[in-house]
Design a protein around this motif. Sequence first.
Motif, PDB file in Angstrom:
ATOM      1  N   ALA A  45     -11.602   0.827  -9.439  1.00 45.53           N
ATOM      2  CA  ALA A  45     -11.561   1.491  -8.063  1.00 45.53           C
ATOM      3  C   ALA A  45     -11.814   0.406  -7.193  1.00 45.53           C
ATOM      4  CB  ALA A  45     -12.483   2.577  -8.040  1.00 45.53           C
ATOM      5  N   LEU A  46     -12.636  -0.439  -7.335  1.00 47.04           N
ATOM      6  CA  LEU A  46     -12.915  -1.322  -6.271  1.00 47.04           C
ATOM      7  C   LEU A  46     -11.565  -2.468  -6.213  1.00 47.04           C
ATOM      8  CD1 LEU A  46     -14.785  -2.906  -4.478  1.00 47.04           C
ATOM      9  CD2 LEU A  46     -15.564  -4.201  -6.325  1.00 47.04           C
ATOM     10  N   ARG A  47     -11.063  -2.860  -7.262  1.00 51.18           N
ATOM     11  CA  ARG A  47      -9.898  -3.408  -7.404  1.00 51.18           C
ATOM     12  C   ARG A  47      -8.805  -3.038  -6.438  1.00 51.18           C
ATOM     13  NH1 ARG A  47      -7.981  -8.166  -9.944  1.00 51.18           N
ATOM     14  NH2 ARG A  47      -9.313  -7.986 -11.807  1.00 51.18           N
ATOM     15  N   ALA A  48      -8.396  -1.486  -6.886  1.00 47.51           N
ATOM     16  CA  ALA A  48      -7.535  -0.914  -6.139  1.00 47.51           C
ATOM     17  C   ALA A  48      -7.841  -0.575  -4.708  1.00 47.51           C
ATOM     18  CB  ALA A  48      -7.378   0.874  -6.712  1.00 47.51           C
ATOM     19  N   LYS A  49      -9.026  -0.549  -4.354  1.00 48.90           N
ATOM     20  CA  LYS A  49      -9.491  -0.446  -2.906  1.00 48.90           C
ATOM     21  C   LYS A  49      -9.211  -1.646  -2.179  1.00 48.90           C
ATOM     22  CE  LYS A  49     -11.470   2.430  -0.769  1.00 48.90           C
ATOM     23  NZ  LYS A  49     -10.771   3.324   0.440  1.00 48.90           N
ATOM     24  N   LEU A  50      -9.523  -2.699  -2.745  1.00 47.55           N
ATOM     25  CA  LEU A  50      -9.357  -4.021  -2.304  1.00 47.55           C
ATOM     26  C   LEU A  50      -7.798  -4.381  -2.040  1.00 47.55           C
ATOM     27  CD1 LEU A  50     -11.810  -6.299  -4.163  1.00 47.55           C
ATOM     28  CD2 LEU A  50     -11.963  -5.756  -1.838  1.00 47.55           C
ATOM     29  N   ALA A  51      -7.102  -3.927  -2.987  1.00 48.48           N
ATOM     30  CA  ALA A  51      -5.326  -4.123  -2.651  1.00 48.48           C
ATOM     31  C   ALA A  51      -4.969  -3.171  -1.431  1.00 48.48           C
ATOM     32  CB  ALA A  51      -4.841  -3.894  -4.133  1.00 48.48           C
ATOM     33  N   ASP A  52      -5.646  -2.005  -1.564  1.00 41.64           N
ATOM     34  CA  ASP A  52      -5.250  -1.223  -0.278  1.00 41.64           C
ATOM     35  C   ASP A  52      -5.599  -2.015   0.944  1.00 41.64           C
ATOM     36  OD1 ASP A  52      -4.209   0.936  -1.531  1.00 41.64           O
ATOM     37  OD2 ASP A  52      -5.744   2.232  -1.449  1.00 41.64           O
ATOM     38  N   LEU A  53      -6.764  -2.431   0.971  1.00 38.43           N
ATOM     39  CA  LEU A  53      -7.018  -3.196   2.316  1.00 38.43           C
ATOM     40  C   LEU A  53      -6.449  -4.490   2.342  1.00 38.43           C
ATOM     41  CD1 LEU A  53     -11.028  -2.411   1.958  1.00 38.43           C
ATOM     42  CD2 LEU A  53      -9.154  -1.289   3.494  1.00 38.43           C
ATOM     43  N   GLY A  54      -5.614  -4.776   1.564  1.00 38.28           N
ATOM     44  CA  GLY A  54      -4.840  -6.085   1.709  1.00 38.28           C
ATOM     45  C   GLY A  54      -5.362  -7.241   0.995  1.00 38.28           C
ATOM     46  N   PHE A  55      -6.589  -7.171   0.306  1.00 35.71           N
ATOM     47  CA  PHE A  55      -7.109  -8.356  -0.559  1.00 35.71           C
ATOM     48  C   PHE A  55      -6.782  -8.542  -1.831  1.00 35.71           C
ATOM     49  CE2 PHE A  55     -10.234  -7.123   2.684  1.00 35.71           C
ATOM     50  CZ  PHE A  55     -10.240  -8.297   3.722  1.00 35.71           C
ATOM     51  N   GLU A  56      -6.068  -9.670  -2.374  1.00 34.96           N
ATOM     52  CA  GLU A  56      -5.865  -9.725  -3.915  1.00 34.96           C
ATOM     53  C   GLU A  56      -6.730 -10.792  -4.239  1.00 34.96           C
ATOM     54  OE1 GLU A  56      -3.593  -8.284  -5.184  1.00 34.96           O
ATOM     55  OE2 GLU A  56      -2.455  -7.534  -3.439  1.00 34.96           O
ATOM     56  N   VAL A  57      -7.653 -10.250  -5.166  1.00 34.69           N
ATOM     57  CA  VAL A  57      -8.567 -11.079  -5.632  1.00 34.69           C
ATOM     58  C   VAL A  57      -8.613 -11.653  -7.305  1.00 34.69           C
ATOM     59  CG1 VAL A  57     -10.354 -10.323  -3.899  1.00 34.69           C
ATOM     60  CG2 VAL A  57     -10.152  -9.302  -6.261  1.00 34.69           C
ATOM     61  N   GLY A  58      -8.961 -12.692  -7.475  1.00 35.92           N
ATOM     62  CA  GLY A  58      -9.051 -13.023  -8.924  1.00 35.92           C
ATOM     63  C   GLY A  58     -10.148 -12.411  -9.523  1.00 35.92           C
ATOM     64  N   ASP A  59     -10.096 -12.584 -10.866  1.00 40.69           N
ATOM     65  CA  ASP A  59     -11.048 -11.941 -11.932  1.00 40.69           C
ATOM     66  C   ASP A  59     -12.638 -12.228 -11.326  1.00 40.69           C
ATOM     67  OD1 ASP A  59      -9.278 -10.446 -13.051  1.00 40.69           O
ATOM     68  OD2 ASP A  59      -9.315 -11.630 -14.912  1.00 40.69           O
ATOM     69  N   ASN A  60     -12.806 -13.663 -11.123  1.00 38.29           N
ATOM     70  CA  ASN A  60     -13.962 -14.139 -10.773  1.00 38.29           C
ATOM     71  C   ASN A  60     -14.608 -13.557  -9.499  1.00 38.29           C
ATOM     72  OD1 ASN A  60     -14.499 -15.491 -13.097  1.00 38.29           O
ATOM     73  ND2 ASN A  60     -13.541 -17.440 -12.058  1.00 38.29           N
ATOM     74  N   GLN A  61     -13.610 -13.619  -8.454  1.00 36.14           N
ATOM     75  CA  GLN A  61     -14.028 -13.186  -7.115  1.00 36.14           C
ATOM     76  C   GLN A  61     -14.360 -11.709  -7.013  1.00 36.14           C
ATOM     77  OE1 GLN A  61     -10.963 -13.856  -4.223  1.00 36.14           O
ATOM     78  NE2 GLN A  61     -12.550 -13.454  -2.657  1.00 36.14           N
ATOM     79  N   LEU A  62     -13.523 -10.871  -8.152  1.00 39.18           N
ATOM     80  CA  LEU A  62     -13.765  -9.390  -8.201  1.00 39.18           C
ATOM     81  C   LEU A  62     -15.398  -8.970  -8.860  1.00 39.18           C
ATOM     82  CD1 LEU A  62     -12.759  -6.355  -7.969  1.00 39.18           C
ATOM     83  CD2 LEU A  62     -12.360  -6.682 -10.375  1.00 39.18           C
ATOM     84  N   LYS A  63     -15.643 -10.086  -9.762  1.00 36.65           N
ATOM     85  CA  LYS A  63     -16.841  -9.871 -10.124  1.00 36.65           C
ATOM     86  C   LYS A  63     -18.264  -9.983  -9.431  1.00 36.65           C
ATOM     87  CE  LYS A  63     -18.098 -12.275 -14.269  1.00 36.65           C
ATOM     88  NZ  LYS A  63     -17.834 -13.463 -15.383  1.00 36.65           N
ATOM     89  N   ASP A  64     -17.762 -11.033  -8.465  1.00 34.43           N
ATOM     90  CA  ASP A  64     -18.923 -11.289  -7.618  1.00 34.43           C
ATOM     91  C   ASP A  64     -18.891 -10.506  -6.662  1.00 34.43           C
ATOM     92  OD1 ASP A  64     -20.585 -12.928  -5.728  1.00 34.43           O
ATOM     93  OD2 ASP A  64     -18.986 -13.726  -4.480  1.00 34.43           O
ATOM     94  N   ILE A  65     -17.736  -9.898  -5.966  1.00 39.66           N
ATOM     95  CA  ILE A  65     -17.724  -8.770  -5.019  1.00 39.66           C
ATOM     96  C   ILE A  65     -18.284  -7.303  -5.522  1.00 39.66           C
ATOM     97  CG2 ILE A  65     -16.231  -7.291  -3.346  1.00 39.66           C
ATOM     98  CD1 ILE A  65     -14.178  -9.903  -3.289  1.00 39.66           C
ATOM     99  N   PHE A  66     -18.134  -7.285  -6.872  1.00 41.58           N
ATOM    100  CA  PHE A  66     -18.618  -6.018  -7.596  1.00 41.58           C
ATOM    101  C   PHE A  66     -19.959  -5.968  -7.418  1.00 41.58           C
ATOM    102  CE2 PHE A  66     -19.623  -3.214 -11.265  1.00 41.58           C
ATOM    103  CZ  PHE A  66     -18.919  -2.227 -10.932  1.00 41.58           C
ATOM    104  N   VAL A  67     -20.694  -7.282  -7.773  1.00 41.91           N
ATOM    105  CA  VAL A  67     -22.306  -7.150  -7.814  1.00 41.91           C
ATOM    106  C   VAL A  67     -22.677  -6.991  -6.415  1.00 41.91           C
ATOM    107  CG1 VAL A  67     -24.060  -8.816  -8.102  1.00 41.91           C
ATOM    108  CG2 VAL A  67     -22.108  -9.063  -9.569  1.00 41.91           C
ATOM    109  N   ARG A  68     -22.239  -7.510  -5.382  1.00 42.98           N
ATOM    110  CA  ARG A  68     -22.514  -7.302  -3.902  1.00 42.98           C
ATOM    111  C   ARG A  68     -22.283  -6.014  -3.547  1.00 42.98           C
ATOM    112  NH1 ARG A  68     -22.073 -12.305  -0.436  1.00 42.98           N
ATOM    113  NH2 ARG A  68     -21.925 -13.995  -2.080  1.00 42.98           N
ATOM    114  N   PHE A  69     -21.036  -5.033  -4.071  1.00 42.42           N
ATOM    115  CA  PHE A  69     -20.749  -3.806  -3.718  1.00 42.42           C
ATOM    116  C   PHE A  69     -21.929  -2.903  -4.555  1.00 42.42           C
ATOM    117  CE2 PHE A  69     -18.867   0.127  -5.574  1.00 42.42           C
ATOM    118  CZ  PHE A  69     -18.725   0.583  -4.625  1.00 42.42           C
ATOM    119  N   LYS A  70     -22.122  -3.226  -5.671  1.00 41.74           N
ATOM    120  CA  LYS A  70     -23.444  -2.288  -6.385  1.00 41.74           C
ATOM    121  C   LYS A  70     -24.477  -2.413  -5.503  1.00 41.74           C
ATOM    122  CE  LYS A  70     -21.542  -0.254  -9.837  1.00 41.74           C
ATOM    123  NZ  LYS A  70     -21.465   1.134 -10.028  1.00 41.74           N
ATOM    124  N   ALA A  71     -24.827  -3.659  -4.963  1.00 42.98           N
ATOM    125  CA  ALA A  71     -26.412  -3.711  -4.403  1.00 42.98           C
ATOM    126  C   ALA A  71     -26.213  -3.068  -2.902  1.00 42.98           C
ATOM    127  CB  ALA A  71     -26.462  -5.400  -4.050  1.00 42.98           C
TER     128      ALA A  71
END
Length: 518
Positions: A337-363
């Motif tokens: 869902a986070l990847r889909a939301k990021l794509a909707d918002l115009g951010f293409e992120v790689g796997d490592n960046q997604l991992k990092d953003i996901f940790v911040r998102f959960k916090a």
Amino acid sequence: MTDKNRVVIFDTTLRDGEQSPGATMSHAEKLEIAQMLDEMGVDIIEAGFPIASEGDFAAVSEIAKQAQNSVICGLARAQIPDIDRCWEAVKHARRPRIHTFIGTSPLHRAIPNLDMDQMAERIEQTVTHARNLCDNVQWSPMDATRTEHDYLCRVVEIAIKAGATTINIPDTVGYTAPRESAALIAMLLERVPGADEVIFATHCHNDLGMATANSLAAVEAGARQIECTINGLGERAGNTALEEVVMAMKVRHDIMPFTTGIDTTKIMAISRRVAQVSGFVVQPNKAIVGKNAFLHESGIHQDGVLKNVETFEIMRPADIGLNENNIAMGKHSGRAALRAKLADLGFEVGDNQLKDIFVRFKALADRKKEVYDEDIVALVQDASANTEDDHLQVKHLRVVCGSDGQSADLTMVVDGEERTVHATGDGPVDACFNAVKQIFPHNARLKLYQVHAVTEGTDAQATVSVRMEEDGRIVNGQAADTDTILASVKAYVGALNHLIVRRQRAGKDDKQISMYSH
Ligand SMILES: CC(=O)SCCNC(=O)CCNC(=O)[C@H](O)C(C)(C)COP(=O)(O)OP(=O)(O)OC[C@H]1O[C@@H](n2cnc3c(N)ncnc32)[C@H](O)[C@@H]1OP(=O)(O)O
Ligand SMILES: CC(C)C(=O)C(=O)O
């Protein structure tokens, strides 16, 4: 160009936009913005002013090498060394352009102390020189809108004869008005021999708030290139905003039947990124890209929109890349869902960046009841602004504030080494900044400290922008957090990290950096 109604979009965010005091972008940021401009269909990217500095030269050269579709242009004064330097940078592009200019109005002729004949001769020599290097040459009579018409016709004719392929008519100080802007282009097209063999461009500034109207009026009169910047960034009140002219021609195609090559669905993403890297926050009521541009708060408007969206919306949010597909995000959302939301918002992120953003998102989701799109944008921007590779990192902060005084206990990691200090100050932010200064002494001056609530509510994230100056070098830092004080410290430290990189790049030795930091 075969379609007579096709308008060339010339973006100068990286040149005129970057001239806004404080909007300086890093090398990597310039490359990233150039790639986004290239991908969104900008015809020509003015990537910088190569003779201005080694950094500008390097950025224009790299952008020239990287560009896939756009023409890459550099700016040069009417001086042979400028033009040579410009060519050295842009020649790497698949499609290079040299843009050379000189001020032709009475006020500007006095600056290089040239009379009318001497200036005409200089134009002839420099445009000829540029054309001998490159077959795509743009020439601008700076302050054209305050230049005598007869003289303007004379110098434009000289530039065309010397080989200019585009003639740009700048309203350098934002002085003209729509009717006059149109009349000037019509006059030049009618009076200058050879005018029909070149493209006329319009380059407007927004000092009187008329840049968009003046640009469109020029196009209606026959100009076929608009010079503009993302979010209208630029000197003083800025340049014509790309998103405004492009969307105006799209939405009012019935009365302005012009087309561009811009993929308008990429507008929002680049607007956000330019706002972040320049440190210039977009005002909420800004046309097209402002936070409120598609919001309806009053009852009658809401009622109307619910019954028929066209009552109060002249364009669709999706047309500019604003997400309409509302995936609700919260602490139970996963990576997909986070990847889909990021794509909707115009951010293409790689796997490592997604991992990092996901940790911040959960916090964040643990701390905040609802996580809005704006929170996610702030999160991504914070993640890209503050990384583990930074020289200075904030590890722990404890602030005491209230009527009995304010103090901060701060632990930071400086190039791998942990340090803790206690500091007091005039308010909690001042105490924290004093603590940072104890850990990393420096002489940079704070030029801007701005706090912006991303959403409503007392649990809203704050994005903090900090701008600092040292020896003429201006750097920005940004951070987001539900804790405004922590966001302030992270933004301040982010600016210092940029400063360290700038010092290193400017050849200031590492010794000085470590001397300051001990
Ligand atoms: C309207 C616009 O946006 S124009 C673009 C403005 N952008 C910038 O100026 C940003 C980049 N500029 C710079 O980095 C510096 O100004 C430089 C490297 C170009 C020049 O630096 P310096 O050599 O130190 O000159 P300085 O900036 O003090 O003065 C400008 C000089 O250029 C001359 N000049 C200005 N415009 C032009 C021009 N279009 N053609 C020829 N000469 C020009 C001025 O006459 C002055 O020279 P002088 O002192 O011999 O009279
Ligand atoms: C260099 C020229 C085109 C310019 O930026 C202006 O006149 O505003």
